[in-house]
Motif scaffolding. Structure first.
Motif, PDB file in Angstrom:
ATOM      1  N   VAL A   1      34.407  37.508  44.265  1.00 34.89           N
ATOM      2  CA  VAL A   1      35.119  38.124  45.389  1.00 34.89           C
ATOM      3  C   VAL A   1      35.032  37.171  46.572  1.00 34.89           C
ATOM      4  N   PRO A   2      35.941  37.270  47.529  1.00 37.40           N
ATOM      5  CA  PRO A   2      35.915  36.368  48.691  1.00 37.40           C
ATOM      6  C   PRO A   2      34.621  36.510  49.486  1.00 37.40           C
ATOM      7  N   ASP A   3      34.216  35.443  50.135  1.00 36.95           N
ATOM      8  CA  ASP A   3      33.047  35.489  51.003  1.00 36.95           C
ATOM      9  C   ASP A   3      33.252  36.538  52.091  1.00 36.95           C
ATOM     10  N   GLY A   4      32.229  37.308  52.328  1.00 43.22           N
ATOM     11  CA  GLY A   4      32.312  38.334  53.357  1.00 43.22           C
ATOM     12  C   GLY A   4      32.967  39.624  52.903  1.00 43.22           C
ATOM     13  N   ALA A   5      33.309  39.726  51.617  1.00 42.58           N
ATOM     14  CA  ALA A   5      33.934  40.955  51.108  1.00 42.58           C
ATOM     15  C   ALA A   5      32.949  42.114  51.235  1.00 42.58           C
ATOM     16  N   PRO A   6      33.421  43.309  51.533  1.00 42.84           N
ATOM     17  CA  PRO A   6      32.515  44.455  51.697  1.00 42.84           C
ATOM     18  C   PRO A   6      31.883  44.858  50.373  1.00 42.84           C
ATOM     19  N   ILE A   7      30.762  45.539  50.438  1.00 40.58           N
ATOM     20  CA  ILE A   7      30.145  46.042  49.230  1.00 40.58           C
ATOM     21  C   ILE A   7      31.113  46.998  48.535  1.00 40.58           C
TER      22      ILE A   7
ATOM     23  N   ALA B   1      33.505  45.694  46.610  1.00 43.59           N
ATOM     24  CA  ALA B   1      34.643  44.851  46.229  1.00 43.59           C
ATOM     25  C   ALA B   1      34.511  44.335  44.803  1.00 43.59           C
ATOM     26  N   SER B   2      33.285  44.045  44.368  1.00 43.88           N
ATOM     27  CA  SER B   2      33.082  43.543  43.010  1.00 43.88           C
ATOM     28  C   SER B   2      33.437  44.612  41.977  1.00 43.88           C
ATOM     29  N   PHE B   3      32.971  45.842  42.225  1.00 47.02           N
ATOM     30  CA  PHE B   3      33.323  46.944  41.328  1.00 47.02           C
ATOM     31  C   PHE B   3      34.822  47.164  41.304  1.00 47.02           C
ATOM     32  N   GLU B   4      35.419  47.177  42.480  1.00 53.63           N
ATOM     33  CA  GLU B   4      36.854  47.439  42.588  1.00 53.63           C
ATOM     34  C   GLU B   4      37.664  46.404  41.819  1.00 53.63           C
ATOM     35  N   ARG B   5      37.324  45.132  41.954  1.00 46.77           N
ATOM     36  CA  ARG B   5      38.084  44.088  41.258  1.00 46.77           C
ATOM     37  C   ARG B   5      37.905  44.176  39.742  1.00 46.77           C
ATOM     38  N   ALA B   6      36.689  44.473  39.326  1.00 46.84           N
ATOM     39  CA  ALA B   6      36.444  44.613  37.895  1.00 46.84           C
ATOM     40  C   ALA B   6      37.204  45.814  37.330  1.00 46.84           C
ATOM     41  N   LEU B   7      37.222  46.912  38.082  1.00 47.69           N
ATOM     42  CA  LEU B   7      37.951  48.104  37.654  1.00 47.69           C
ATOM     43  C   LEU B   7      39.445  47.828  37.593  1.00 47.69           C
ATOM     44  N   TYR B   8      39.991  47.227  38.641  1.00 42.76           N
ATOM     45  CA  TYR B   8      41.426  46.944  38.680  1.00 42.76           C
ATOM     46  C   TYR B   8      41.838  46.050  37.518  1.00 42.76           C
ATOM     47  N   SER B   9      40.999  45.061  37.218  1.00 42.48           N
ATOM     48  CA  SER B   9      41.310  44.140  36.134  1.00 42.48           C
ATOM     49  C   SER B   9      41.313  44.853  34.788  1.00 42.48           C
ATOM     50  N   ALA B  10      40.316  45.708  34.564  1.00 41.43           N
ATOM     51  CA  ALA B  10      40.178  46.379  33.270  1.00 41.43           C
ATOM     52  C   ALA B  10      41.139  47.556  33.116  1.00 41.43           C
ATOM     53  N   TYR B  11      41.305  48.332  34.182  1.00 40.04           N
ATOM     54  CA  TYR B  11      42.077  49.579  34.097  1.00 40.04           C
ATOM     55  C   TYR B  11      43.571  49.365  34.320  1.00 40.04           C
TER      56      TYR B  11
END
Length: 246
Positions: A127-133, A135-145
């Motif tokens: 995730v980009p530097d400074g991304a809020p907590i 963001a990692s879950f959200e990106r992984a979810l968006y990618s998979a779902y």
């Protein structure tokens, strides 16, 4: 020969001892992969989050003695206390506490009076530097779902291909260039048990109700059934699109 063997055994023992701290280290970002996997089977997103949540992501810094988590609605910060027998206690400034352990390659949040047992995996998608907590879950979810190519079976742009990106961009869906899945909080409370998604174009957007059934994704107009002075309550109206994953 015996001397060489003895040195080898000493090196092996020292190497094993050196590896133990790393095996117990819980520093880093951990996401609720179980919830993502459950949702990716092609069912309700809300049901998957409720079954394997409530927490979506942990961010732990053992050197700084800090740990924080998000459940999608609130971000909670706590003080990481010292390790005892492989367990780390997180104190949320007197209000409550959580216990974290390494379980192989996973982070184990021990069950408590307030929350159930949960397992977390290390985040893999950057995730980009400074991304809020979260963001990692959200990106992984968006990618998979939502990842992959979707064909518009019915609705505007019929026959075209839609792609939902992990960073929230969407292409091929008429009238939208970004999207966001509702995970929890007010947007979930307003959807009367339905999954909902935010679609926008050039910064302007609306809430839509969606239903995922295997490889099919239906998008419905959100109809507000609440009175003017009440919190909005969105129910599915006319179906706008039927998409099928390729």
């Amino acid at each position: 020969m015996r001397k060489a063997l003895a040195l080898s055994l000493v090196a092996l023992l020292l190497g094993g001892c050196a590896s133990n701290p790393a095996d117990r280290d819980i520093s880093g970002t951990w996401i609720n992969q179980a919830a993502i996997d459950a949702a990716s089977e092609g069912g309700s997103l809300r049901e998957a989050l409720q079954a394997y949540g409530p927490n979506l992501e942990w961010d732990v810094n053992t050197r700084a003695g800090q740990a924080r988590y998000t459940n999608g609605f609130e971000n909670v910060e706590g003080k990481l206390l010292g390790e005892e027998s492989g367990a780390w206690k997180v104190d949320f400034y007197g209000s409550s506490a959580s216990e974290l352990k390494r379980d192989g390659k996973q982070l184990h949040q021990v069950a408590s009076e307030n929350e159930p047992e949960q397992l977390f995996d290390r985040a893999q998608i950057p995730v980009p530097d400074g991304a809020p907590i979260g963001a990692s879950f959200e990106r992984a979810l968006y990618s998979a779902y939502m990842g992959g190519s979707w064909k518009i079976i019915n609705g505007p742009g019929e026959g075209g291909t839609v792609q939902f990106q992990a960073d929230g961009q969407v292409s091929g869906l008429p009238g939208a260039d970004r999207y966001a899945l509702c995970l929890t909080g007010d947007c979930a409370s307003m959807s009367i048990g339905n999954d909902n998604i935010w679609l926008q174009l050039n910064g302007q957007g609306n809430t839509w109700i969606f239903a995922r059934k295997g490889k099919e994704l239906e998008l419905f107009q959100a109809v507000n059934t609440a009175l003017a002075d009440e919190m909005p309550q969105f129910a599915p109206g006319e179906r706008k699109w039927l998409l099928k994953k390729q």
